[in-house]
Scaffold this motif. Structure first.
Motif, PDB file in Angstrom:
ATOM      1  N   ASN A 361      11.106 -23.106  15.756  1.00  0.00           N
ATOM      2  CA  ASN A 361      10.507 -22.079  14.903  1.00  0.00           C
ATOM      3  C   ASN A 361      11.292 -20.774  14.956  1.00  0.00           C
ATOM      4  O   ASN A 361      11.563 -20.142  13.922  1.00  0.00           O
ATOM      5  N   HIS A 366       9.911 -20.889  10.440  1.00  0.00           N
ATOM      6  CA  HIS A 366       8.658 -21.648  10.460  1.00  0.00           C
ATOM      7  C   HIS A 366       8.639 -22.739   9.389  1.00  0.00           C
ATOM      8  O   HIS A 366       7.961 -23.758   9.552  1.00  0.00           O
ATOM      9  N   HIS A 367       9.348 -22.539   8.277  1.00  0.00           N
ATOM     10  CA  HIS A 367       9.352 -23.582   7.258  1.00  0.00           C
ATOM     11  C   HIS A 367      10.026 -24.848   7.785  1.00  0.00           C
ATOM     12  O   HIS A 367       9.621 -25.971   7.448  1.00  0.00           O
ATOM     13  N   ASP A 370       7.506 -26.502  10.099  1.00  0.00           N
ATOM     14  CA  ASP A 370       6.509 -27.266   9.336  1.00  0.00           C
ATOM     15  C   ASP A 370       7.087 -28.596   8.873  1.00  0.00           C
ATOM     16  O   ASP A 370       6.406 -29.635   8.908  1.00  0.00           O
ATOM     17  N   ASP A 444      16.601 -29.420   7.075  1.00  0.00           N
ATOM     18  CA  ASP A 444      17.234 -28.335   6.328  1.00  0.00           C
ATOM     19  C   ASP A 444      18.742 -28.273   6.615  1.00  0.00           C
ATOM     20  O   ASP A 444      19.316 -27.200   6.831  1.00  0.00           O
TER      21      ASP A 444
END
Length: 776
Positions: A361, A366-367, A370, A444
């Motif tokens: 995080n 935070h994305h 998640d 990501d």
């Protein structure tokens, strides 16, 4: 609020008058008609108004306006009744309609307004359902009433809607509409009225019975003043105002269940009955029209109920679902466990916590965290069976319920499946889950690996209660995390230890507020001369039941719980006060006190130490503060600032456990250090060449920097002699003197005043060696 005794007597007198009036009506001609009709009747009406006033005066809050509306309605009816009786006594009975009817009719909207306000206040959560149920009940009741009052309606049709006939029909209709509202409220509340509503509804039913009887007798030209029906009106009103005196139980709309079907089912049944009967017996047109309208409203009510059920189902599903992962949440976990407990199903609870999730995080955002949580759920699901449950209960914690029985097992020599093989090995499943999570994640554009810790607890072995089962899985999970990750089965011994630590922590807080934390002192002697130069203050806990506890029994708990500053403050106070007392007694010794890293970071530390020295009149040079190398790593800048301020006060600073930390030697150059304390590990086996070389080089380094060297843990005479040969400055250990309480050490110090020559036998007097004791 208590009702005044006078009003209680009024209420009792009103009921006594009501029974007397009813008895007089039943007695007929045996009781004087004038006494009955013109004394008992009006008296009962006036007493009823008085009871209503008592109820309104004692009512507070939102219900106050409702009570006054009911009292106003009762007063209007009483005024109309008195007018009617007065006219009858004067010999000219009023025809319908008359001024008396204005009072009778005025009661209906006033009482209806009061009921509607109370219904809204007590059934807010029911929304428009109460209004719709009231309309439906009104239509059903009106249809039934129109069917039952066929003679009245036919007379109205024959008279061309005569006003008197319309009033005769309007009275019972208005009463029953109020009853319909009471029934709708009862349905919304989900139970039969048992508080004020029981009196209110009952009074209206009695009142409606009187109006229906009056309407039927009027249609048949058989009504006359003095019949028993005359008692039903005042008795109904008396029940109505009595309801205002009954305590209000408030909103019970959340209790609605099958009872809520009473209104739609009852109204629909009446409407269908009216329409069926109309096929064989011609009923008034009004009755069939009202019945048809009731069926239409019932259909609307059913549609609304269906939508509410769908909405409640959706809300219930959302309440049991984690919005991020789509898995079940904590509520779903507990509901599932309760259901399996009721079915006596053998299950295991697995509590999983991700390792280094906070780092993900903080580093990637935070994305990404998640996204990781969603992928974790997707990975764990395929490894479980259909009858298992996977939930996310918060943060990076997942919980699983695994069915333990029914798994394929190995057969024994007798061809039967063994008991352990029959049961699913949940720990192996947990190991596979951890291994699956160790595989890299693509997040990501970043490829990373994470670990996981899983705690396992089984029902019913580890706990036969849901909360206890989850708690024990949590304990096992933290044990796994403390062990570096992986899987850990719940262990009762670990749980007992955790409970014991919790109890010990509470006892420790009490000890810091009392005199249970004490200081023991161990002398430090000049290696060359044997002169006692100072003492080190060592913490001990004089436990009320466990006796004297060494630091290893509680010091870790003190640090973890954040109590170290409080403990250090107490030790500083004890040591400074005792050292000052020794100096007043002519014993010129200094005192050393240990500082933890958490204390060294406190900006108020130098000021606090300075106040202690002033308070007890101790020279700053008599105090030495000891700190470890590792404590300097916490925050070098803040530590350095505090150390500089302490040194400016004249306080000596010592590096404790020297040689075992991880600091660069640059701190010896940059910080105002006065002393090095060589750790006891280097004094073990001093006859070994390498150990001697380490001690010799440390002594040379200290002296080259202008520092003194203290060797701690001196356990025998040979080590002491070797330290003297190597040029060590001070020594401390069991061979010289064990740690002692202040009063015991005072006598020992006074015995040393006679001479300062080096005498090992005298130094170690009464101090036999029994092995090292941990110290702070």
């Amino acid at each position: 609020m208590r009702t005044p005794r006078g009003w209680v007597l009024t209420w009792g007198l009103a009921w006594a008058t009501a029974f007397a009036y009813a008895g007089a009506l039943l007695a007929g001609e045996r009781v004087d008609a004038s006494l009955r009709d013109y004394v008992l009747g009006p008296t009962l009406a006036l007493l009823t108004v008085a009871v209503g006033l008592a109820a309104a005066l004692r009512t507070t809050g939102a219900a106050r306006s409702e009570s006054w509306l009911v009292v106003a309605g009762v007063a209007c009816w009483t005024a109309g009744n008195l007018y009617y009786l007065t006219s009858d006594a004067l010999g000219h009975q009023p025809e319908l309609p008359s001024p008396a009817d204005l009072g009778f009719l005025a009661m209906v909207p006033l009482v209806a307004a009061a009921f509607w306000l109370r219904a809204r206040r007590q059934t807010r959560s029911a929304g428009g359902r109460v209004a719709l149920d009231a309309v439906l009940a009104a239509l059903g009741i009106t249809a039934g009433l129109a069917s039952g009052l066929g003679p009245v309606l036919r007379r109205a049709e024959g008279a061309g809607l005569d006003a008197a006939v319309l009033l005769t029909f309007a009275y019972p209709l208005s009463d029953l509409l109020l009853v319909a509202l009471v029934v709708a409220v009862a349905a919304a509340r989900g139970s039969w009225p048992r508080d004020a509503w029981a009196w209110l509804g009952g009074g209206l039913l009695v009142f409606a019975a009187a109006d229906i009887t009056f309407a039927l007798r009027t249609a048949a030209d058989t009504y006359a003043v003095g019949s028993l029906v005359d008692a039903l009106w005042p008795i109904g009103l008396l029940m109505l105002v009595t309801g205002l005196l009954v305590p209000d139980r408030g909103d019970q709309s959340q209790r609605s269940g099958t009872f809520a079907l009473l209104v739609p089912a009852g109204a629909t049944g009446v409407a269908v009955t009216v329409l069926v009967v109309d096929r064989w017996t011609a009923l008034p047109v009004l009755a069939t029209v009202l019945a048809a309208c009731a069926l239409v409203v019932a259909a609307v009510r059913t549609q609304l109920a269906f939508r509410q059920v769908v909405a409640l189902h959706g809300a219930g599903r959302q309440a049991r679902t984690d919005s991020l992962t789509g898995l079940g949440n904590r509520r779903a976990l507990y509901e599932d466990l309760h259901a399996r407990q009721a079915a006596a199903q053998q299950v295991a609870v697995l509590l999983l916590d991700l390792d280094r999730f906070k780092e993900v995080n903080d580093t990637l955002g935070h994305h990404v965290g998640d996204l990781l949580l969603r992928q974790v759920g997707a990975r764990l699901g395929p490894l479980l069976r259909e009858q298992d449950l996977l939930t996310r209960i918060g943060g990076d914690e997942f919980a699983m319920v695994l069915v333990r029985t029914g798994a394929p097992g190995r057969t024994g020599h007798d061809g039967q499946m063994s008991g352990t093989a029959r049961e699913r090995d949940v720990e192996q499943v947990a190991e596979r889950l951890v291994a699956r999570l160790h595989e890299p994640f693509e997040l990501d554009g970043v490829r990373l690996r994470i670990g996981a810790s899983i705690g396992v607890a089984c029902f019913p072995e580890d706990s036969d209660e849901v909360n206890g089962l989850v708690q024990r899985a949590d304990i096992a999970m933290y044990a796994a995390k403390a062990g570096g990750g992986g899987v850990r089965r719940y262990d009762a011994a670990t749980d007992l230890h955790s409970r014991q630590r919790l109890a010990t922590l509470e006892q420790l807080r009490t000890a810091l507020r009392t005199e249970e934390i004490v200081a023991y002192y161990q002398p430090q002697c000049d290696v060359a001369t044997g002169h006692v130069t100072g003492v080190e203050a060592l913490v001990r806990w004089q436990h009320p039941t466990r006796g004297l506890l060494a630091p290893d029994a509680f010091l870790d708990l003190v640090e973890q719980s954040g109590l170290m500053p409080e403990l250090t403050g107490r030790m500083l106070g004890l040591a400074v006060r005792q050292c000052a007392q020794w100096r007043l007694d002519g014993l010129e010794v200094g005192v050393s006190v240990n500082l933890s890293a958490s204390c060294l970071l406190q900006e108020a530390l130098p000021d606090h130490v300075a106040r202690l020295l002033v308070t007890h009149g101790l020279p700053a040079g008599a105090l030495t503060l000891e700190l470890t190398e590792n404590s300097l790593l916490e925050d070098p800048e803040r530590c350095g600032a505090n150390l500089l301020r302490l040194a400016q006060l004249g306080i000596a600073l010592s590096v404790d456990d020297y040689g075992t930390g991880y600091c660069s030697l640059s701190y010896l150059r940059d910080l105002p250090v006065h002393e090095l304390k060589l750790d006891r590990v280097f004094l073990t086996d001093l006859d070994v060449v390498r150990n001697q070389a380490i001690v010799r080089s440390t002594v040379d380094l200290a002296h080259a920097l202008g520092l003194r060297l203290v060797a701690e843990g001196v356990e025998d005479e040979a080590s002491l002699e070797l330290l003297r040969d190597l040029g060590c400055d001070l020594a401390q250990g069991y061979h010289l003197c064990r740690p002692r309480a202040a009063n015991q050490l005072t006598g020992w110090l006074r015995g040393r005043v006679a001479g300062t020559s080096y005498d090992c036998a005298r130094l170690s007097e009464t101090s036999s060696h029994h092995g090292p004791v941990p110290r702070t």
